[in-house]
Motif scaffolding. Structure first.
Motif, mmCIF file in Angstrom:
data_model
loop_
_atom_site.group_PDB
_atom_site.id
_atom_site.type_symbol
_atom_site.label_atom_id
_atom_site.label_comp_id
_atom_site.label_asym_id
_atom_site.label_seq_id
_atom_site.Cartn_x
_atom_site.Cartn_y
_atom_site.Cartn_z
ATOM 1 N N ARG A 116 -9.979 1.744 -4.980
ATOM 2 C CA ARG A 116 -11.228 1.095 -5.078
ATOM 3 C C ARG A 116 -11.526 0.665 -6.885
ATOM 4 N NH1 ARG A 116 -15.918 4.542 -1.452
ATOM 5 N NH2 ARG A 116 -14.509 4.135 0.572
ATOM 6 N N ARG A 172 0.661 -1.311 -0.027
ATOM 7 C CA ARG A 172 0.100 -0.052 0.064
ATOM 8 C C ARG A 172 0.597 1.264 0.261
ATOM 9 N NH1 ARG A 172 -3.977 1.004 4.212
ATOM 10 N NH2 ARG A 172 -2.490 -0.161 5.646
ATOM 11 N N HIS A 177 -3.572 -6.480 -4.313
ATOM 12 C CA HIS A 177 -5.258 -6.887 -4.797
ATOM 13 C C HIS A 177 -5.382 -8.370 -5.022
ATOM 14 C CE1 HIS A 177 -2.958 -7.561 -8.540
ATOM 15 N NE2 HIS A 177 -2.283 -6.080 -8.386
ATOM 16 N N TYR A 181 -9.169 -2.530 -7.163
ATOM 17 C CA TYR A 181 -9.686 -3.724 -6.185
ATOM 18 C C TYR A 181 -10.873 -4.239 -6.957
ATOM 19 C CZ TYR A 181 -11.220 -6.510 -2.242
ATOM 20 O OH TYR A 181 -11.723 -7.478 -1.532
ATOM 21 N N SER A 237 -10.841 -8.068 -8.423
ATOM 22 C CA SER A 237 -11.791 -9.115 -7.679
ATOM 23 C C SER A 237 -12.464 -9.740 -8.927
ATOM 24 C CB SER A 237 -12.668 -8.105 -6.760
ATOM 25 O OG SER A 237 -12.090 -7.470 -5.714
ATOM 26 N N TYR A 252 -3.121 1.487 -5.507
ATOM 27 C CA TYR A 252 -3.944 1.241 -4.526
ATOM 28 C C TYR A 252 -5.320 2.193 -4.391
ATOM 29 C CZ TYR A 252 -5.715 -0.338 0.105
ATOM 30 O OH TYR A 252 -6.439 -0.788 1.068
#
Length: 561
Positions: free
Chosen positions: A437, A53, A348, A440, A444, A435
Protein backbone atom coordinates in the motif's frame (compact mmCIF):
# COMPACT_ATOMS: atom_id res chain seq x y z
CA UNK A 1 11.15 -45.79 3.11
CA UNK A 2 13.40 -46.31 0.11
CA UNK A 3 12.26 -44.29 -2.90
CA UNK A 4 13.02 -45.08 -6.50
CA UNK A 5 13.60 -41.36 -7.15
CA UNK A 6 14.11 -38.31 -5.00
CA UNK A 7 13.61 -35.11 -6.99
CA UNK A 8 15.25 -32.07 -5.43
CA UNK A 9 13.38 -28.91 -6.40
CA UNK A 10 9.73 -28.46 -7.27
CA UNK A 11 10.25 -25.85 -9.98
CA UNK A 12 9.40 -26.27 -13.65
CA UNK A 13 11.71 -29.23 -14.23
CA UNK A 14 10.91 -30.89 -10.91
CA UNK A 15 7.15 -30.83 -11.60
CA UNK A 16 7.73 -32.50 -14.97
CA UNK A 17 9.96 -35.16 -13.43
CA UNK A 18 7.52 -35.89 -10.60
CA UNK A 19 4.69 -36.40 -13.07
CA UNK A 20 6.55 -38.53 -15.61
CA UNK A 21 8.51 -40.73 -13.19
CA UNK A 22 5.53 -41.49 -10.94
CA UNK A 23 3.24 -42.40 -13.84
CA UNK A 24 4.44 -46.02 -13.98
CA UNK A 25 4.21 -46.73 -10.26
CA UNK A 26 7.74 -45.74 -9.25
CA UNK A 27 8.05 -44.40 -5.71
CA UNK A 28 8.83 -40.70 -6.04
CA UNK A 29 9.60 -38.04 -3.43
CA UNK A 30 9.51 -34.41 -4.63
CA UNK A 31 11.23 -31.98 -2.23
CA UNK A 32 10.57 -28.24 -2.57
CA UNK A 33 12.18 -25.55 -0.42
CA UNK A 34 9.21 -23.19 -0.79
CA UNK A 35 5.46 -23.54 -0.25
CA UNK A 36 3.22 -25.92 -2.16
CA UNK A 37 -0.17 -24.80 -3.47
CA UNK A 38 -2.47 -27.59 -4.62
CA UNK A 39 -4.98 -26.79 -7.39
CA UNK A 40 -7.77 -25.73 -5.01
CA UNK A 41 -5.52 -23.31 -3.08
CA UNK A 42 -3.49 -21.37 -5.64
CA UNK A 43 -3.11 -17.72 -4.56
CA UNK A 44 -4.70 -15.05 -6.73
CA UNK A 45 -1.40 -13.32 -7.47
CA UNK A 46 0.03 -16.51 -8.97
CA UNK A 47 -3.12 -17.15 -11.00
CA UNK A 48 -3.14 -13.59 -12.31
CA UNK A 49 -2.14 -13.36 -15.97
CA UNK A 50 -0.26 -10.17 -15.11
CA UNK A 51 2.87 -11.43 -13.31
CA UNK A 52 3.97 -8.28 -11.53
CA UNK A 53 2.25 -9.04 -8.21
CA UNK A 54 3.54 -12.61 -7.91
CA UNK A 55 6.98 -11.65 -9.14
CA UNK A 56 7.37 -9.07 -6.38
CA UNK A 57 5.95 -11.27 -3.61
CA UNK A 58 8.95 -12.15 -1.44
CA UNK A 59 7.08 -15.15 -0.06
CA UNK A 60 7.85 -16.89 -3.36
CA UNK A 61 11.58 -16.04 -3.51
CA UNK A 62 14.87 -17.01 -1.90
CA UNK A 63 15.03 -14.05 0.50
CA UNK A 64 18.81 -13.69 0.89
CA UNK A 65 20.07 -14.55 -2.60
CA UNK A 66 22.19 -11.79 -4.11
CA UNK A 67 24.32 -11.57 -7.22
CA UNK A 68 27.19 -9.50 -8.56
CA UNK A 69 26.02 -8.38 -11.99
CA UNK A 70 29.13 -7.07 -13.75
CA UNK A 71 32.70 -6.81 -12.48
CA UNK A 72 33.05 -3.20 -13.67
CA UNK A 73 30.14 -1.87 -11.60
CA UNK A 74 30.77 -3.41 -8.15
CA UNK A 75 27.01 -3.79 -7.93
CA UNK A 76 25.29 -6.55 -5.99
CA UNK A 77 21.53 -6.93 -6.25
CA UNK A 78 18.88 -9.15 -4.77
CA UNK A 79 18.40 -11.83 -7.43
CA UNK A 80 14.75 -12.82 -7.65
CA UNK A 81 14.81 -16.60 -7.90
CA UNK A 82 11.60 -18.49 -7.24
CA UNK A 83 11.22 -20.65 -4.15
CA UNK A 84 7.70 -22.03 -4.61
CA UNK A 85 6.06 -25.04 -6.23
CA UNK A 86 6.25 -24.47 -9.98
CA UNK A 87 9.41 -22.39 -9.57
CA UNK A 88 9.86 -19.60 -12.06
CA UNK A 89 6.74 -20.66 -13.97
CA UNK A 90 4.67 -19.56 -10.94
CA UNK A 91 5.95 -15.96 -10.97
CA UNK A 92 7.38 -15.27 -14.44
CA UNK A 93 5.92 -13.40 -17.44
CA UNK A 94 4.71 -16.74 -18.92
CA UNK A 95 6.63 -16.23 -22.18
CA UNK A 96 6.74 -19.54 -24.07
CA UNK A 97 9.62 -19.07 -26.52
CA UNK A 98 11.66 -22.11 -27.52
CA UNK A 99 14.78 -20.70 -29.12
CA UNK A 100 15.79 -21.77 -32.61
CA UNK A 101 17.11 -24.94 -34.25
CA UNK A 102 20.63 -23.52 -34.40
CA UNK A 103 20.78 -23.30 -30.58
CA UNK A 104 20.21 -27.00 -30.13
CA UNK A 105 22.34 -28.06 -33.08
CA UNK A 106 25.18 -26.15 -31.42
CA UNK A 107 24.41 -27.85 -28.08
CA UNK A 108 24.92 -31.19 -29.82
CA UNK A 109 28.11 -30.05 -31.53
CA UNK A 110 29.65 -29.11 -28.15
CA UNK A 111 29.19 -32.63 -26.73
CA UNK A 112 25.50 -32.84 -25.79
CA UNK A 113 24.88 -35.74 -28.15
CA UNK A 114 21.23 -36.20 -29.06
CA UNK A 115 20.27 -32.63 -28.16
CA UNK A 116 20.21 -31.29 -31.71
CA UNK A 117 16.99 -29.75 -33.07
CA UNK A 118 15.59 -33.03 -34.35
CA UNK A 119 16.38 -34.57 -30.97
CA UNK A 120 14.60 -31.91 -28.90
CA UNK A 121 11.63 -31.05 -31.12
CA UNK A 122 9.57 -34.11 -30.05
CA UNK A 123 9.87 -32.95 -26.43
CA UNK A 124 8.83 -29.39 -27.21
CA UNK A 125 5.80 -30.94 -28.90
CA UNK A 126 5.17 -33.30 -25.98
CA UNK A 127 5.02 -30.56 -23.34
CA UNK A 128 2.54 -28.29 -25.11
CA UNK A 129 -1.05 -28.01 -26.17
CA UNK A 130 -0.75 -25.20 -28.68
CA UNK A 131 -4.15 -23.58 -29.11
CA UNK A 132 -3.30 -21.67 -32.29
CA UNK A 133 -1.14 -23.83 -34.57
CA UNK A 134 -1.37 -27.42 -35.73
CA UNK A 135 1.67 -28.51 -37.73
CA UNK A 136 4.90 -30.46 -37.35
CA UNK A 137 6.42 -27.79 -35.11
CA UNK A 138 3.67 -27.86 -32.49
CA UNK A 139 2.07 -30.26 -30.06
CA UNK A 140 -1.66 -30.21 -29.39
CA UNK A 141 -2.13 -32.74 -26.61
CA UNK A 142 0.49 -31.88 -23.98
CA UNK A 143 -0.23 -30.71 -20.43
CA UNK A 144 0.84 -27.07 -20.92
CA UNK A 145 -1.51 -24.78 -22.91
CA UNK A 146 0.20 -22.26 -25.19
CA UNK A 147 -1.93 -19.34 -26.33
CA UNK A 148 -1.36 -15.96 -27.93
CA UNK A 149 -3.10 -12.64 -27.53
CA UNK A 150 -4.83 -11.29 -30.61
CA UNK A 151 -3.16 -8.32 -32.30
CA UNK A 152 -6.42 -6.51 -31.64
CA UNK A 153 -5.38 -6.30 -27.98
CA UNK A 154 -2.21 -4.40 -28.79
CA UNK A 155 -2.11 -0.93 -27.33
CA UNK A 156 -1.41 2.18 -29.39
CA UNK A 157 2.20 2.05 -28.20
CA UNK A 158 2.70 -1.56 -29.28
CA UNK A 159 1.09 -0.94 -32.67
CA UNK A 160 3.40 2.00 -33.22
CA UNK A 161 6.44 -0.11 -32.30
CA UNK A 162 5.23 -2.71 -34.81
CA UNK A 163 5.21 -0.07 -37.54
CA UNK A 164 8.72 1.01 -36.59
CA UNK A 165 9.94 -2.61 -36.64
CA UNK A 166 8.52 -3.10 -40.14
CA UNK A 167 10.49 -0.10 -41.36
CA UNK A 168 13.63 -1.61 -39.81
CA UNK A 169 13.15 -4.88 -41.76
CA UNK A 170 11.99 -6.75 -38.65
CA UNK A 171 8.69 -8.01 -40.08
CA UNK A 172 5.65 -9.37 -38.29
CA UNK A 173 5.63 -13.17 -37.98
CA UNK A 174 2.52 -14.92 -36.65
CA UNK A 175 4.35 -17.89 -35.11
CA UNK A 176 7.44 -17.18 -33.05
CA UNK A 177 7.92 -20.91 -32.38
CA UNK A 178 7.79 -21.91 -36.03
CA UNK A 179 9.61 -19.13 -37.90
CA UNK A 180 13.16 -18.77 -36.68
CA UNK A 181 14.18 -15.57 -38.40
CA UNK A 182 14.36 -11.90 -37.57
CA UNK A 183 10.88 -10.62 -36.80
CA UNK A 184 8.34 -9.49 -34.23
CA UNK A 185 5.25 -11.29 -33.04
CA UNK A 186 2.51 -11.62 -30.51
CA UNK A 187 3.99 -13.44 -27.55
CA UNK A 188 3.24 -17.16 -27.00
CA UNK A 189 2.21 -17.59 -23.38
CA UNK A 190 1.63 -20.38 -20.86
CA UNK A 191 -1.76 -18.83 -20.29
CA UNK A 192 -5.37 -19.94 -20.61
CA UNK A 193 -8.31 -17.53 -20.55
CA UNK A 194 -6.03 -14.75 -19.21
CA UNK A 195 -4.88 -16.91 -16.29
CA UNK A 196 -1.39 -18.29 -15.67
CA UNK A 197 -0.80 -22.01 -16.14
CA UNK A 198 2.39 -22.88 -14.27
CA UNK A 199 4.30 -26.13 -14.53
CA UNK A 200 2.79 -27.09 -11.18
CA UNK A 201 -0.74 -26.53 -12.47
CA UNK A 202 -0.04 -28.40 -15.70
CA UNK A 203 1.99 -31.34 -14.39
CA UNK A 204 0.70 -31.72 -10.82
CA UNK A 205 -3.10 -31.59 -11.07
CA UNK A 206 -5.26 -33.40 -8.51
CA UNK A 207 -5.17 -36.64 -10.51
CA UNK A 208 -1.34 -36.76 -10.34
CA UNK A 209 -1.20 -35.66 -6.71
CA UNK A 210 -3.60 -38.50 -5.85
CA UNK A 211 -1.06 -41.13 -6.90
CA UNK A 212 -0.14 -43.09 -3.75
CA UNK A 213 3.45 -43.51 -4.98
CA UNK A 214 4.08 -39.73 -5.19
CA UNK A 215 4.89 -37.68 -2.08
CA UNK A 216 5.38 -33.88 -2.23
CA UNK A 217 7.41 -32.47 0.65
CA UNK A 218 7.27 -28.63 0.69
CA UNK A 219 9.16 -26.07 2.77
CA UNK A 220 12.07 -28.46 3.09
CA UNK A 221 15.66 -27.61 2.18
CA UNK A 222 18.09 -30.22 0.94
CA UNK A 223 21.27 -29.75 2.95
CA UNK A 224 23.44 -32.22 1.02
CA UNK A 225 23.56 -35.57 -0.72
CA UNK A 226 24.46 -38.79 1.08
CA UNK A 227 26.87 -41.40 -0.26
CA UNK A 228 28.17 -44.91 -0.13
CA UNK A 229 31.60 -44.49 -1.73
CA UNK A 230 30.78 -42.83 -5.08
CA UNK A 231 27.16 -43.99 -5.11
CA UNK A 232 24.60 -41.36 -4.10
CA UNK A 233 22.15 -42.92 -1.67
CA UNK A 234 19.82 -40.07 -0.73
CA UNK A 235 19.61 -36.62 0.83
CA UNK A 236 19.81 -34.90 4.21
CA UNK A 237 17.14 -32.25 4.70
CA UNK A 238 16.23 -29.41 7.04
CA UNK A 239 12.74 -28.04 7.74
CA UNK A 240 10.66 -26.50 10.50
CA UNK A 241 9.99 -30.01 11.80
CA UNK A 242 13.68 -30.88 12.06
CA UNK A 243 16.49 -32.57 10.13
CA UNK A 244 15.65 -35.81 8.34
CA UNK A 245 17.32 -38.10 5.81
CA UNK A 246 15.68 -39.85 2.87
CA UNK A 247 17.07 -42.67 0.73
CA UNK A 248 16.61 -43.44 -2.94
CA UNK A 249 18.07 -45.47 -5.76
CA UNK A 250 18.45 -42.25 -7.79
CA UNK A 251 18.56 -38.60 -6.77
CA UNK A 252 17.67 -36.05 -9.47
CA UNK A 253 18.66 -32.43 -8.94
CA UNK A 254 16.12 -29.96 -10.34
CA UNK A 255 17.07 -27.04 -8.11
CA UNK A 256 18.12 -24.72 -10.95
CA UNK A 257 21.32 -23.14 -12.17
CA UNK A 258 22.03 -21.44 -8.84
CA UNK A 259 21.11 -24.07 -6.27
CA UNK A 260 21.89 -27.34 -8.07
CA UNK A 261 25.64 -26.56 -8.17
CA UNK A 262 25.44 -25.28 -4.59
CA UNK A 263 23.99 -28.60 -3.40
CA UNK A 264 26.67 -30.50 -5.33
CA UNK A 265 29.46 -28.45 -3.79
CA UNK A 266 28.10 -28.70 -0.24
CA UNK A 267 28.05 -32.46 -0.82
CA UNK A 268 31.70 -32.61 -1.92
CA UNK A 269 31.18 -32.59 -5.71
CA UNK A 270 32.92 -29.73 -7.47
CA UNK A 271 36.27 -27.93 -7.76
CA UNK A 272 38.39 -29.88 -5.29
CA UNK A 273 40.76 -27.13 -4.15
CA UNK A 274 37.95 -24.68 -3.44
CA UNK A 275 35.94 -27.25 -1.51
CA UNK A 276 38.93 -28.33 0.56
CA UNK A 277 39.57 -24.72 1.60
CA UNK A 278 36.05 -24.68 3.08
CA UNK A 279 36.68 -27.91 4.95
CA UNK A 280 34.37 -29.94 2.71
CA UNK A 281 35.43 -33.53 2.04
CA UNK A 282 35.90 -33.97 -1.71
CA UNK A 283 33.90 -36.90 -3.05
CA UNK A 284 34.40 -36.07 -6.72
CA UNK A 285 36.68 -33.38 -8.12
CA UNK A 286 34.46 -32.03 -10.93
CA UNK A 287 35.96 -28.73 -11.98
CA UNK A 288 32.99 -27.56 -14.07
CA UNK A 289 30.49 -27.40 -11.20
CA UNK A 290 29.40 -23.77 -10.76
CA UNK A 291 31.30 -22.55 -13.81
CA UNK A 292 29.90 -21.29 -17.14
CA UNK A 293 27.00 -19.36 -15.54
CA UNK A 294 25.09 -17.48 -18.23
CA UNK A 295 22.24 -14.96 -18.27
CA UNK A 296 20.65 -12.73 -20.92
CA UNK A 297 22.19 -9.30 -20.33
CA UNK A 298 19.95 -6.32 -21.05
CA UNK A 299 19.04 -2.69 -20.47
CA UNK A 300 15.88 -0.74 -21.31
CA UNK A 301 14.43 2.49 -22.64
CA UNK A 302 11.05 3.70 -21.38
CA UNK A 303 8.64 6.54 -22.22
CA UNK A 304 5.48 8.16 -20.91
CA UNK A 305 2.29 7.08 -22.68
CA UNK A 306 -0.97 8.95 -23.06
CA UNK A 307 -4.01 7.08 -21.66
CA UNK A 308 -5.25 5.95 -25.10
CA UNK A 309 -1.89 4.32 -25.89
CA UNK A 310 -1.51 2.33 -22.65
CA UNK A 311 -2.21 -1.34 -22.10
CA UNK A 312 -5.88 -2.10 -21.51
CA UNK A 313 -6.70 -3.69 -18.12
CA UNK A 314 -8.40 -6.58 -19.94
CA UNK A 315 -5.47 -7.34 -22.27
CA UNK A 316 -3.91 -10.79 -22.25
CA UNK A 317 -0.48 -11.24 -20.74
CA UNK A 318 2.05 -8.61 -19.74
CA UNK A 319 4.61 -8.55 -22.54
CA UNK A 320 2.49 -7.86 -25.62
CA UNK A 321 5.16 -8.17 -28.28
CA UNK A 322 8.51 -9.85 -28.64
CA UNK A 323 11.11 -9.29 -31.36
CA UNK A 324 14.42 -10.77 -32.33
CA UNK A 325 16.92 -9.39 -34.79
CA UNK A 326 20.48 -9.95 -35.97
CA UNK A 327 23.22 -7.60 -34.82
CA UNK A 328 25.60 -8.41 -37.69
CA UNK A 329 28.45 -8.39 -35.17
CA UNK A 330 31.45 -10.46 -36.28
CA UNK A 331 31.34 -14.03 -34.98
CA UNK A 332 27.74 -13.81 -33.73
CA UNK A 333 24.81 -15.83 -35.16
CA UNK A 334 21.54 -14.59 -36.58
CA UNK A 335 18.73 -13.54 -34.23
CA UNK A 336 21.32 -12.84 -31.54
CA UNK A 337 19.39 -9.86 -30.07
CA UNK A 338 15.92 -9.60 -28.54
CA UNK A 339 13.41 -6.91 -27.57
CA UNK A 340 10.33 -7.23 -25.36
CA UNK A 341 7.71 -4.52 -25.76
CA UNK A 342 5.61 -3.60 -22.72
CA UNK A 343 2.78 -1.08 -22.73
CA UNK A 344 2.73 -1.28 -18.94
CA UNK A 345 6.05 -1.40 -17.09
CA UNK A 346 4.93 -2.30 -13.54
CA UNK A 347 1.83 -2.94 -11.43
CA UNK A 348 1.79 0.51 -9.81
CA UNK A 349 0.35 3.78 -11.20
CA UNK A 350 3.70 5.06 -12.49
CA UNK A 351 4.39 1.74 -14.24
CA UNK A 352 0.93 1.83 -15.80
CA UNK A 353 1.88 5.06 -17.54
CA UNK A 354 5.20 3.89 -18.94
CA UNK A 355 5.90 1.89 -22.06
CA UNK A 356 9.20 0.03 -22.14
CA UNK A 357 11.46 -1.50 -24.76
CA UNK A 358 13.47 -4.08 -22.82
CA UNK A 359 16.34 -5.29 -25.02
CA UNK A 360 19.00 -7.87 -24.38
CA UNK A 361 21.78 -9.98 -25.83
CA UNK A 362 19.91 -13.09 -26.93
CA UNK A 363 23.03 -15.20 -27.58
CA UNK A 364 25.46 -14.38 -24.80
CA UNK A 365 29.12 -15.35 -24.52
CA UNK A 366 29.99 -13.92 -21.09
CA UNK A 367 30.17 -16.47 -18.30
CA UNK A 368 30.17 -16.21 -14.53
CA UNK A 369 30.35 -18.49 -11.52
CA UNK A 370 28.42 -19.92 -8.59
CA UNK A 371 30.65 -20.73 -5.60
CA UNK A 372 30.32 -21.39 -1.90
CA UNK A 373 31.21 -18.99 0.88
CA UNK A 374 30.42 -21.55 3.59
CA UNK A 375 29.67 -25.27 3.82
CA UNK A 376 26.38 -24.37 5.56
CA UNK A 377 23.11 -24.53 3.65
CA UNK A 378 22.04 -21.42 5.59
CA UNK A 379 24.52 -19.32 3.60
CA UNK A 380 23.48 -18.58 0.03
CA UNK A 381 26.12 -19.26 -2.64
CA UNK A 382 28.24 -16.48 -4.10
CA UNK A 383 26.77 -15.63 -7.53
CA UNK A 384 28.87 -13.63 -9.99
CA UNK A 385 27.33 -13.25 -13.43
CA UNK A 386 30.21 -11.21 -14.86
CA UNK A 387 27.88 -9.85 -17.55
CA UNK A 388 29.55 -8.10 -20.47
CA UNK A 389 32.93 -9.64 -19.61
CA UNK A 390 32.98 -10.90 -23.20
CA UNK A 391 33.46 -7.80 -25.33
CA UNK A 392 31.04 -9.12 -27.97
CA UNK A 393 28.23 -8.82 -25.45
CA UNK A 394 29.20 -5.30 -24.37
CA UNK A 395 29.51 -4.00 -27.92
CA UNK A 396 26.21 -5.52 -29.03
CA UNK A 397 24.33 -4.14 -26.03
CA UNK A 398 25.67 -0.66 -26.74
CA UNK A 399 24.67 -1.02 -30.39
CA UNK A 400 21.23 -2.19 -29.27
CA UNK A 401 20.86 0.94 -27.13
CA UNK A 402 21.59 3.09 -30.19
CA UNK A 403 19.15 1.04 -32.28
CA UNK A 404 16.30 1.25 -29.75
CA UNK A 405 16.95 4.97 -29.20
CA UNK A 406 16.50 5.45 -32.94
CA UNK A 407 13.45 3.19 -32.95
CA UNK A 408 11.64 5.10 -30.21
CA UNK A 409 12.08 8.31 -32.22
CA UNK A 410 10.47 6.76 -35.30
CA UNK A 411 7.73 8.91 -36.82
CA UNK A 412 5.09 6.39 -35.67
CA UNK A 413 6.24 6.74 -32.05
CA UNK A 414 7.32 10.34 -31.66
CA UNK A 415 3.82 11.51 -30.61
CA UNK A 416 3.08 8.35 -28.57
CA UNK A 417 6.26 7.55 -26.61
CA UNK A 418 6.73 10.90 -24.88
CA UNK A 419 9.86 12.00 -23.05
CA UNK A 420 11.80 8.74 -23.56
CA UNK A 421 14.55 8.01 -21.07
CA UNK A 422 17.18 5.33 -20.27
CA UNK A 423 15.49 3.05 -17.78
CA UNK A 424 17.48 1.78 -14.81
CA UNK A 425 16.76 -1.26 -12.65
CA UNK A 426 18.20 0.39 -9.56
CA UNK A 427 17.70 -0.31 -5.88
CA UNK A 428 15.17 2.54 -5.85
CA UNK A 429 13.17 1.02 -8.72
CA UNK A 430 13.22 -2.38 -7.04
CA UNK A 431 12.06 -0.96 -3.73
CA UNK A 432 9.18 0.89 -5.35
CA UNK A 433 8.26 -2.26 -7.26
CA UNK A 434 7.36 -4.20 -4.12
CA UNK A 435 3.63 -4.78 -3.97
CA UNK A 436 2.29 -2.90 -0.95
CA UNK A 437 0.00 0.00 0.00
CA UNK A 438 2.83 2.40 0.74
CA UNK A 439 4.29 2.03 -2.74
CA UNK A 440 0.84 2.30 -4.29
CA UNK A 441 0.23 5.57 -2.47
CA UNK A 442 3.65 6.98 -3.36
CA UNK A 443 3.41 6.05 -7.03
CA UNK A 444 -0.15 7.41 -7.20
CA UNK A 445 1.21 10.79 -6.11
CA UNK A 446 4.06 10.64 -8.63
CA UNK A 447 1.72 9.53 -11.40
CA UNK A 448 -0.58 12.47 -10.73
CA UNK A 449 2.35 14.85 -10.97
CA UNK A 450 3.49 13.24 -14.23
CA UNK A 451 0.01 13.73 -15.70
CA UNK A 452 -0.28 17.34 -14.57
CA UNK A 453 2.41 18.98 -16.69
CA UNK A 454 4.96 17.94 -19.31
CA UNK A 455 7.71 20.10 -17.75
CA UNK A 456 7.07 18.62 -14.30
CA UNK A 457 7.04 15.14 -15.82
CA UNK A 458 10.41 15.70 -17.45
CA UNK A 459 11.84 16.94 -14.15
CA UNK A 460 10.53 13.87 -12.32
CA UNK A 461 12.00 11.58 -14.96
CA UNK A 462 15.37 13.29 -14.79
CA UNK A 463 15.71 13.56 -11.03
CA UNK A 464 13.41 10.92 -9.50
CA UNK A 465 13.37 8.08 -12.03
CA UNK A 466 16.75 8.21 -13.79
CA UNK A 467 20.23 9.16 -12.60
CA UNK A 468 20.03 12.44 -14.55
CA UNK A 469 21.46 11.13 -17.82
CA UNK A 470 19.31 11.54 -20.93
CA UNK A 471 19.31 9.36 -24.02
CA UNK A 472 20.99 12.15 -26.00
CA UNK A 473 23.71 12.45 -23.34
CA UNK A 474 24.54 8.79 -23.82
CA UNK A 475 24.36 8.82 -27.60
CA UNK A 476 26.80 11.69 -27.94
CA UNK A 477 29.42 10.26 -25.60
CA UNK A 478 30.53 6.67 -26.17
CA UNK A 479 32.45 6.57 -22.90
CA UNK A 480 29.32 7.66 -21.03
CA UNK A 481 27.21 5.07 -22.88
CA UNK A 482 29.72 2.35 -22.09
CA UNK A 483 29.66 3.30 -18.41
CA UNK A 484 25.85 3.45 -18.35
CA UNK A 485 25.45 0.03 -19.96
CA UNK A 486 27.99 -1.64 -17.65
CA UNK A 487 26.56 0.00 -14.52
CA UNK A 488 22.91 -0.68 -15.35
CA UNK A 489 22.96 -4.01 -17.17
CA UNK A 490 20.50 -6.48 -15.68
CA UNK A 491 19.57 -10.08 -16.23
CA UNK A 492 16.24 -11.46 -17.34
CA UNK A 493 16.15 -14.20 -14.69
CA UNK A 494 17.33 -16.82 -17.18
CA UNK A 495 20.35 -18.38 -15.39
CA UNK A 496 21.76 -21.50 -17.05
CA UNK A 497 24.73 -23.76 -17.69
CA UNK A 498 26.45 -24.20 -14.30
CA UNK A 499 26.40 -28.02 -14.61
CA UNK A 500 26.65 -28.23 -18.36
CA UNK A 501 26.26 -31.42 -20.39
CA UNK A 502 29.19 -32.70 -22.37
CA UNK A 503 31.71 -35.42 -22.91
CA UNK A 504 33.45 -36.98 -19.90
CA UNK A 505 36.72 -35.94 -21.57
CA UNK A 506 35.66 -32.28 -21.45
CA UNK A 507 36.95 -30.86 -18.14
CA UNK A 508 34.31 -28.10 -18.17
CA UNK A 509 31.33 -30.47 -18.39
CA UNK A 510 29.52 -31.91 -15.36
CA UNK A 511 27.00 -34.39 -16.77
CA UNK A 512 26.63 -36.68 -19.73
CA UNK A 513 23.74 -36.13 -22.19
CA UNK A 514 21.44 -38.20 -19.96
CA UNK A 515 22.09 -35.98 -16.96
CA UNK A 516 24.39 -38.41 -15.08
CA UNK A 517 27.09 -36.60 -13.13
CA UNK A 518 30.53 -37.70 -14.35
CA UNK A 519 32.24 -40.20 -12.07
CA UNK A 520 29.26 -40.90 -9.82
CA UNK A 521 26.28 -43.24 -9.84
CA UNK A 522 22.77 -42.70 -8.55
CA UNK A 523 22.81 -38.97 -9.35
CA UNK A 524 21.39 -36.95 -12.24
CA UNK A 525 20.68 -33.31 -13.01
CA UNK A 526 17.68 -32.29 -15.11
CA UNK A 527 17.27 -28.51 -15.06
CA UNK A 528 18.58 -25.37 -16.79
CA UNK A 529 22.02 -25.89 -15.26
CA UNK A 530 22.76 -28.68 -17.78
CA UNK A 531 22.24 -26.46 -20.83
CA UNK A 532 25.58 -26.08 -22.64
CA UNK A 533 24.77 -22.39 -23.10
CA UNK A 534 21.76 -20.13 -22.70
CA UNK A 535 19.47 -20.54 -25.74
CA UNK A 536 18.07 -17.60 -27.68
CA UNK A 537 14.81 -17.70 -25.74
CA UNK A 538 13.19 -17.12 -22.39
CA UNK A 539 14.32 -20.23 -20.59
CA UNK A 540 11.17 -21.68 -18.98
CA UNK A 541 9.97 -23.70 -21.99
CA UNK A 542 13.50 -24.97 -22.80
CA UNK A 543 13.83 -26.02 -19.14
CA UNK A 544 10.58 -27.98 -19.30
CA UNK A 545 11.78 -29.56 -22.54
CA UNK A 546 15.03 -30.61 -20.80
CA UNK A 547 13.03 -32.33 -18.05
CA UNK A 548 10.76 -34.06 -20.56
CA UNK A 549 13.74 -35.42 -22.47
CA UNK A 550 15.67 -36.41 -19.35
CA UNK A 551 12.67 -38.20 -17.83
CA UNK A 552 12.17 -40.11 -21.07
CA UNK A 553 15.82 -41.21 -21.00
CA UNK A 554 15.50 -42.37 -17.37
CA UNK A 555 12.33 -44.35 -18.05
CA UNK A 556 13.84 -45.92 -21.17
CA UNK A 557 16.89 -47.05 -19.21
CA UNK A 558 14.67 -48.48 -16.49
CA UNK A 559 12.78 -50.51 -19.09
CA UNK A 560 16.08 -51.95 -20.37
CA UNK A 561 17.12 -53.17 -16.90
Amino acid sequence: MLFDYIIVGGGSSGCVMANRLSANGSRVLLIEAGPDFPPHAIPDDILDGNPTRAYYNQRYQWPSLTAAVARTSNRRVHYEQARVIGGGSSINAQVANRGGPADYDEWASTGATGWDWEGVLPYFRRLECDLDFRDRFHGNSGPLPISRADKGEWSGFVNAVSTAFEDENIPYRPDFNGEFRDGHSVVPLTNLARRRVSAAMAYLPESVRARPNLIILPETTVVKLTFSCRQVTGVDTDSKTGQLSYRAQTVILCAGAIHSPAILMRSGIGPGKALSKLGIQVIADVEGVGKNLQEHAGVAISAYLKPKDRMLPTATGYIQMHARYSSGHDGCPLTDMAVSVLAKSAWHPVGQRLGTLNFWVNRVYSTGTVSLVSPSHLAEPEVNFDMLSDERDAQRLKSAFRFVARLINHKALVNIALDPFPSTWTGRAKRIGKYNRLNYGLTSLLAGLMDSSSSLRRSLIRFAITDGRSISDLLTNDELLDRFVRQNVFGNFHPTSTCRMGSAQDPTSVTDPSGRVHGLSGLRIADASVMPFCPRANTNIPTIMVAEKMSDAILHEREQQ
